[in-house]
Design a protein around this motif. Sequence first.
Motif, PDB file in Angstrom:
ATOM      1  N   ASP A   1       0.701  -1.113  -0.080  1.00 32.03           N
ATOM      2  CA  ASP A   1       0.142  -0.127   0.042  1.00 32.03           C
ATOM      3  C   ASP A   1       0.868   1.343   0.007  1.00 32.03           C
ATOM      4  N   LEU A   2       0.467   2.285  -0.802  1.00 29.63           N
ATOM      5  CA  LEU A   2       1.124   3.622  -0.618  1.00 29.63           C
ATOM      6  C   LEU A   2       1.200   4.251   0.746  1.00 29.63           C
ATOM      7  N   ALA A   3       0.277   3.641   1.593  1.00 26.25           N
ATOM      8  CA  ALA A   3       0.301   4.207   3.067  1.00 26.25           C
ATOM      9  C   ALA A   3       1.520   3.788   3.642  1.00 26.25           C
ATOM     10  N   ASP A   4       2.398   2.614   3.111  1.00 23.35           N
ATOM     11  CA  ASP A   4       3.243   2.304   3.873  1.00 23.35           C
ATOM     12  C   ASP A   4       4.731   2.969   3.164  1.00 23.35           C
ATOM     13  N   PRO A   5       5.269   4.258   3.646  1.00 21.56           N
ATOM     14  CA  PRO A   5       6.225   4.803   3.204  1.00 21.56           C
ATOM     15  C   PRO A   5       7.913   3.696   3.433  1.00 21.56           C
ATOM     16  N   LEU A   6       7.619   2.776   4.387  1.00 20.58           N
ATOM     17  CA  LEU A   6       9.128   2.028   4.345  1.00 20.58           C
ATOM     18  C   LEU A   6       8.940   0.837   3.133  1.00 20.58           C
ATOM     19  N   LEU A   7       7.894   0.513   2.775  1.00 19.35           N
ATOM     20  CA  LEU A   7       7.554  -0.386   1.630  1.00 19.35           C
ATOM     21  C   LEU A   7       8.025   0.473   0.296  1.00 19.35           C
ATOM     22  N   LEU A   8       7.586   1.470   0.350  1.00 20.33           N
ATOM     23  CA  LEU A   8       7.981   2.549  -0.817  1.00 20.33           C
ATOM     24  C   LEU A   8       9.577   2.755  -0.940  1.00 20.33           C
ATOM     25  N   GLU A   9      10.186   2.823   0.179  1.00 25.66           N
ATOM     26  CA  GLU A   9      11.459   3.246   0.319  1.00 25.66           C
ATOM     27  C   GLU A   9      12.325   1.931  -0.292  1.00 25.66           C
ATOM     28  N   ARG A  10      11.841   0.631   0.245  1.00 26.49           N
ATOM     29  CA  ARG A  10      12.441  -0.505  -0.155  1.00 26.49           C
ATOM     30  C   ARG A  10      12.366  -0.734  -1.842  1.00 26.49           C
ATOM     31  N   LEU A  11      11.206  -0.403  -1.997  1.00 22.61           N
ATOM     32  CA  LEU A  11      10.818  -0.547  -3.515  1.00 22.61           C
ATOM     33  C   LEU A  11      11.717   0.389  -4.507  1.00 22.61           C
ATOM     34  N   PHE A  12      11.841   1.466  -3.925  1.00 24.87           N
ATOM     35  CA  PHE A  12      12.673   2.416  -4.832  1.00 24.87           C
ATOM     36  C   PHE A  12      14.177   2.367  -4.807  1.00 24.87           C
ATOM     37  N   ARG A  13      14.853   1.680  -3.544  1.00 22.63           N
ATOM     38  CA  ARG A  13      15.844   1.421  -3.578  1.00 22.63           C
ATOM     39  C   ARG A  13      16.523   0.156  -4.461  1.00 22.63           C
ATOM     40  N   LYS A  14      15.300  -0.748  -4.520  1.00 22.86           N
ATOM     41  CA  LYS A  14      15.554  -2.096  -5.283  1.00 22.86           C
ATOM     42  C   LYS A  14      15.642  -1.780  -6.479  1.00 22.86           C
ATOM     43  N   HIS A  15      14.907  -0.933  -7.124  1.00 20.94           N
ATOM     44  CA  HIS A  15      14.527  -0.724  -8.790  1.00 20.94           C
ATOM     45  C   HIS A  15      15.012   0.635  -9.020  1.00 20.94           C
ATOM     46  N   ASP A  16      15.573   0.773 -10.376  1.00 20.49           N
ATOM     47  CA  ASP A  16      16.044   1.876 -10.795  1.00 20.49           C
ATOM     48  C   ASP A  16      14.783   2.117 -11.916  1.00 20.49           C
ATOM     49  N   PHE A  17      13.751   2.998 -11.299  1.00 23.08           N
ATOM     50  CA  PHE A  17      12.637   3.327 -12.183  1.00 23.08           C
ATOM     51  C   PHE A  17      13.163   4.652 -13.141  1.00 23.08           C
ATOM     52  N   ASP A  18      12.654   4.606 -14.422  1.00 23.47           N
ATOM     53  CA  ASP A  18      12.535   5.717 -15.278  1.00 23.47           C
ATOM     54  C   ASP A  18      11.105   6.426 -15.010  1.00 23.47           C
ATOM     55  N   GLY A  19      10.237   5.951 -14.553  1.00 29.47           N
ATOM     56  CA  GLY A  19       9.135   6.623 -14.365  1.00 29.47           C
ATOM     57  C   GLY A  19       7.847   5.800 -13.595  1.00 29.47           C
ATOM     58  N   VAL A  20       6.888   6.703 -13.322  1.00 24.13           N
ATOM     59  CA  VAL A  20       5.879   5.952 -12.559  1.00 24.13           C
ATOM     60  C   VAL A  20       4.450   6.356 -13.257  1.00 24.13           C
ATOM     61  N   MET A  21       3.683   5.384 -13.274  1.00 23.24           N
ATOM     62  CA  MET A  21       2.108   5.771 -13.502  1.00 23.24           C
ATOM     63  C   MET A  21       1.283   5.287 -12.507  1.00 23.24           C
ATOM     64  N   HIS A  22       0.350   6.277 -12.070  1.00 17.56           N
ATOM     65  CA  HIS A  22      -0.554   6.151 -10.948  1.00 17.56           C
ATOM     66  C   HIS A  22      -1.665   5.896 -11.022  1.00 17.56           C
TER      67      HIS A  22
END
Length: 332
Positions: free
Chosen positions: A50-71
């Motif tokens: 869930d987007l309500a989980d900042p720690l999950l988001l942090e792990r996700l963005f550390r793991k992947h080098d995203f070029d862009g995000v679609m929401h």
Amino acid sequence: MKVLVVGGAGYIGSQMVKQLTHAGDSVVVLDNLSTGFRELARYCELVVGDLADPLLLERLFRKHDFDGVMHFAAHSLVGESMQDPGKYYRNNVSNTLNLLEAMVRHDVKYFIFSSTAATFGEPEYVPIDEVHSQRPINPYGASKLMVERMLQDFHTAHGLSSVSLRYFNACGADPEGEIGECHDPETHLIPLILQAASGRRKSITVFGRDYPTEDGTCIRDYIHIEDLCSAHAQALEALILGHKQGALAFNLGNGKGYSVQQVIEAVQLVVAEDGCNLMIEEGERRPGDPAKLVADASLAKRELGWQPQYADLETIVRHAWAWEKQRASLVK
């Protein structure tokens, strides 16, 4: 490209993922599966969260080098937003802020936002273009407009470039029959009519036949999900290639609109080939239903090079009917 698709297990998001992966892009989906389906996220890596989980988001963005995000991960029922506005501001606004802040921390500069024509409120004129005033009349539309404003500020402060895409009625199904609408409850006109044709619903109700339109029923703008997703893909490409920058917004639609009666007649034509028919009931007007809502998509066509491929109503219905027949056979 490597793209994070938030809400990529839902109706529109899953079609977006299929389109991106078939174009050769690498996709990661983040979805809490509250309205999405695990089986629809078949073309990518699925992260359940869930987007309500900042720690999950942090792990996700550390793991992947995203070029862009679609929401695409928003609550979107107008009536529910009136009854429980906090749910809409919490998920649609606060949780999106979590996502944007994670992007800034990890220097991801390109964002595509699935917005809504509900940001405009009651139409002052139709078709509605991008300079039409934005005065939403429900918390759903207001929550989306708040995100659009945040995107302007994030561009000014952090250089995050974005495109917000506004549309009225996503419809149809994957032309290959793999993805379609499966909302619970279902609120969209075309699947409701098709459920009545397949026997999953007793009847369909027409709410008012005395509107100032040619046949007396409301007119709405419908856009096929395949066309909707192609606009999102072209918008992201324009940002990444540097053709566009800033906090931009475009309206999407067929530019014409179809009445409730025209949709019913198109469905009757298609389902009759399978020996099915409809039971139609008459109802009173619903409060707040404008006579005509149609988007002017000429700016998106001009600036993004977008061109709908499935604007014909019968084609939209045929794709949706093929999906509904699959669903009806599964639930019998």
